[in-house]
Scaffold this active site. Structure first.
Site, PDB file in Angstrom:
ATOM      1  N   ARG A  79       0.806  -1.217  -0.066  1.00  0.00           N
ATOM      2  CA  ARG A  79      -0.202  -0.001  -0.024  1.00  0.00           C
ATOM      3  C   ARG A  79       0.771   1.112  -0.109  1.00  0.00           C
ATOM      4  O   ARG A  79       0.508   2.213  -0.555  1.00  0.00           O
ATOM      5  CB  ARG A  79      -1.006  -0.146   1.187  1.00  0.00           C
ATOM      6  CG  ARG A  79      -1.915  -1.155   1.035  1.00  0.00           C
ATOM      7  CD  ARG A  79      -2.998  -1.327   2.593  1.00  0.00           C
ATOM      8  NE  ARG A  79      -3.505   0.240   2.450  1.00  0.00           N
ATOM      9  CZ  ARG A  79      -4.086   0.425   3.677  1.00  0.00           C
ATOM     10  NH1 ARG A  79      -4.036  -0.473   4.734  1.00  0.00           N
ATOM     11  NH2 ARG A  79      -4.440   1.424   4.002  1.00  0.00           N
ATOM     12  N   HIS A 135      -7.450   7.848  11.538  1.00  0.00           N
ATOM     13  CA  HIS A 135      -6.764   6.376  11.218  1.00  0.00           C
ATOM     14  C   HIS A 135      -5.454   6.619  11.272  1.00  0.00           C
ATOM     15  O   HIS A 135      -4.817   5.546  11.011  1.00  0.00           O
ATOM     16  CB  HIS A 135      -7.629   5.776  10.388  1.00  0.00           C
ATOM     17  CG  HIS A 135      -8.979   5.423  10.446  1.00  0.00           C
ATOM     18  ND1 HIS A 135     -10.076   4.820   9.384  1.00  0.00           N
ATOM     19  CD2 HIS A 135      -9.890   5.580  11.422  1.00  0.00           C
ATOM     20  CE1 HIS A 135     -11.192   4.596   9.909  1.00  0.00           C
ATOM     21  NE2 HIS A 135     -10.947   5.125  11.185  1.00  0.00           N
ATOM     22  N   CYS A 164      11.895  -2.339  17.566  1.00  0.00           N
ATOM     23  CA  CYS A 164      11.810  -1.277  18.214  1.00  0.00           C
ATOM     24  C   CYS A 164      13.055  -0.983  19.002  1.00  0.00           C
ATOM     25  O   CYS A 164      13.773  -1.645  19.646  1.00  0.00           O
ATOM     26  CB  CYS A 164      10.737  -1.031  19.341  1.00  0.00           C
ATOM     27  SG  CYS A 164      10.721   0.066  20.361  1.00  0.00           S
ATOM     28  N   CYS A 218      12.567  -0.293  23.230  1.00  0.00           N
ATOM     29  CA  CYS A 218      12.219  -1.215  24.256  1.00  0.00           C
ATOM     30  C   CYS A 218      13.335  -2.330  23.878  1.00  0.00           C
ATOM     31  O   CYS A 218      13.422  -3.506  24.639  1.00  0.00           O
ATOM     32  CB  CYS A 218      10.969  -1.544  24.443  1.00  0.00           C
ATOM     33  SG  CYS A 218      10.126  -2.591  22.871  1.00  0.00           S
ATOM     34  N   GLY A 269     -16.964  10.052  -0.183  1.00  0.00           N
ATOM     35  CA  GLY A 269     -16.227   8.720  -0.518  1.00  0.00           C
ATOM     36  C   GLY A 269     -15.994   8.000   0.617  1.00  0.00           C
ATOM     37  O   GLY A 269     -14.806   7.326   0.779  1.00  0.00           O
TER      38      GLY A 269
HETATM   39  N1  APR Z   1     -15.667   9.676  -5.713  1.00  0.00           N
HETATM   40  C1  APR Z   1     -16.703   9.475  -4.865  1.00  0.00           C
HETATM   41  N2  APR Z   1     -16.730   8.258  -4.160  1.00  0.00           N
HETATM   42  C2  APR Z   1     -16.115   7.142  -4.574  1.00  0.00           C
HETATM   43  C3  APR Z   1     -15.101   7.074  -5.660  1.00  0.00           C
HETATM   44  C4  APR Z   1     -14.979   8.521  -6.317  1.00  0.00           C
HETATM   45  N3  APR Z   1     -14.227   8.599  -7.281  1.00  0.00           N
HETATM   46  N4  APR Z   1     -14.793   5.966  -5.905  1.00  0.00           N
HETATM   47  C5  APR Z   1     -15.088   5.234  -4.718  1.00  0.00           C
HETATM   48  N5  APR Z   1     -16.175   5.822  -4.033  1.00  0.00           N
HETATM   49  C6  APR Z   1     -16.764   5.335  -3.110  1.00  0.00           C
HETATM   50  C7  APR Z   1     -17.202   3.718  -2.919  1.00  0.00           C
HETATM   51  O1  APR Z   1     -18.801   3.815  -3.676  1.00  0.00           O
HETATM   52  C8  APR Z   1     -17.472   3.678  -1.395  1.00  0.00           C
HETATM   53  O2  APR Z   1     -18.470   3.993  -0.956  1.00  0.00           O
HETATM   54  O3  APR Z   1     -15.747   5.415  -1.995  1.00  0.00           O
HETATM   55  C9  APR Z   1     -16.363   4.566  -0.642  1.00  0.00           C
HETATM   56  C10 APR Z   1     -15.259   3.785  -0.441  1.00  0.00           C
HETATM   57  O4  APR Z   1     -15.378   2.936   0.721  1.00  0.00           O
HETATM   58  P1  APR Z   1     -14.532   2.003   1.559  1.00  0.00           P
HETATM   59  O5  APR Z   1     -13.601   1.138   0.531  1.00  0.00           O
HETATM   60  O6  APR Z   1     -15.156   1.026   2.425  1.00  0.00           O
HETATM   61  O7  APR Z   1     -13.464   3.108   2.255  1.00  0.00           O
HETATM   62  P2  APR Z   1     -13.694   3.831   3.748  1.00  0.00           P
HETATM   63  O8  APR Z   1     -15.103   4.184   3.810  1.00  0.00           O
HETATM   64  O9  APR Z   1     -12.849   4.900   3.734  1.00  0.00           O
HETATM   65  O10 APR Z   1     -13.269   2.659   4.674  1.00  0.00           O
HETATM   66  C11 APR Z   1     -13.152   2.961   6.003  1.00  0.00           C
HETATM   67  O11 APR Z   1     -12.153   0.971   6.574  1.00  0.00           O
HETATM   68  O12 APR Z   1     -10.601  -0.625   6.076  1.00  0.00           O
HETATM   69  C12 APR Z   1     -11.042   0.540   6.986  1.00  0.00           C
HETATM   70  O13 APR Z   1      -9.498   1.645   8.073  1.00  0.00           O
HETATM   71  C13 APR Z   1      -9.960   1.510   6.841  1.00  0.00           C
HETATM   72  O14 APR Z   1     -10.394   3.908   6.739  1.00  0.00           O
HETATM   73  C14 APR Z   1     -10.705   2.713   6.175  1.00  0.00           C
HETATM   74  C15 APR Z   1     -12.152   2.553   6.963  1.00  0.00           C
HETATM   75 ZN    ZN Z   2       9.117  -0.747  21.841  1.00  0.00          ZN
END
Ligand code: APR
Ligand code: ZN
Length: 242
Positions: free
Chosen positions: A70, A119, A146, A149, A187
């Site tokens: 990532r 996050h 680390c 520690c 998003g």
């Molecule tokens: N414009 C607008 N929305 C979009 C676009 C775009 N170009 N592309 C995708 N999306 C939308 C999708 O329809 C979906 O609803 O973005 C959303 C992404 O959702 P997730 O993948 O579930 O991401 P998120 O909501 O940020 O996840 C929350 O989950 O895994 C954990 O910690 C991680 O912060 C993350 C949390």
């Molecule tokens: Zn440590």
């Protein structure tokens, strides 16, 4: 759609304290995979299987390698029109904080101010045992020990499923939500709490909610279906006409 972007701009203009909340979808147009989209899997693992303390204890190398993958993608990409749209909007509405669930750092990189990375940040690392923050080589496949520690393993500086949010971030967010009379959500699938509950916090006090998502938003006062990178700049344009 112009009617809706204009309506969004009017609601923002009328708001005294709007807050902005983003999720992975705002970085999708930069080429960063979302978590729950079609491209969300890595080696057939879901985020929920890798982003936990349990997964790291069981197989630290596997989890570290997922973060390396990532980090690599993020470091090759850059903020998109949506992030820059947010910066422009914040110039017009300086009191608007940017709360993000994203760990890619793109809001700050684009120049946004008052960014709350609830996050954490994927390029930071801290010790799994003693929790001291220190820099790790985030390019090597080996999980590192680390230096404080001398025994704990360095993990990514992000919040995993089942973990509490950083106290500072939560405090800042609760102050912002108390003041908020509007929330602009962009998003996020709204499946992960507490962020998934922020819009209802604002709505329950009579505040407005606006949402931008490529999938039709539900349970909001104003839903805009489409790409963040197109709609946010349009909202800014409409705002500047007011
Ligand atoms: N414009 C607008 N929305 C979009 C676009 C775009 N170009 N592309 C995708 N999306 C939308 C999708 O329809 C979906 O609803 O973005 C959303 C992404 O959702 P997730 O993948 O579930 O991401 P998120 O909501 O940020 O996840 C929350 O989950 O895994 C954990 O910690 C991680 O912060 C993350 C949390
Ligand atoms: Zn440590």
């Amino acid at each position: 759609m112009q009617e809706k972007t204009s309506e969004a701009a009017k609601l923002l203009k009328a708001s005294r304290h709007p807050v902005f909340l983003s999720g992975a979808g705002i970085s999708a147009e930069s080429g960063i995979p979302t978590f729950r989209g079609e491209d969300g899997l890595w080696k057939n693992y879901r985020a929920e299987e890798l982003a936990t303390a349990h997964a790291f204890q069981r197989d630290p190398k596997l989890v570290w390698q997922w973060y390396n993958w990532r980090r690599q993608i993020i470091s090759e990409k850059k903020p998109n029109a949506a992030h820059y749209g947010v910066v422009k909007l914040q110039k017009l509405i300086p009191q608007m904080p940017i709360i993000t669930q994203n760990v890619d750092g793109f809001h700050k990189k684009a120049g946004a101010k008052n960014v709350i990375e609830m996050h954490g940040n994927i390029f930071e690392t801290f010790c799994f045992s003693c929790r001291a923050y220190s820099d790790a080589d985030t390019t090597t496949e080996e999980v590192q020990k680390c230096g404080v520690c001398k025994s704990g393993l360095l993990r990514p500086g992000v919040v995993w499923f089942g973990e509490a949010l950083p106290v500072n971030a939560m405090q800042q967010i609760s102050i912002e939500l108390q003041k908020a009379d509007l929330i602009l959500v962009v998003g996020t699938s709204g499946q992960v709490y507490p962020a998934a509950g922020f819009a209802s916090v604002v709505q329950s006090k009579g505040g407005k909610s606006i949402e931008i998502n490529i999938e039709q938003p539900v349970n909001v006062d104003l839903g805009l279906t489409g790409k963040a990178g197109e709609l946010l700049p349009q909202i800014v344009e409409e705002y500047m006409k007011l």
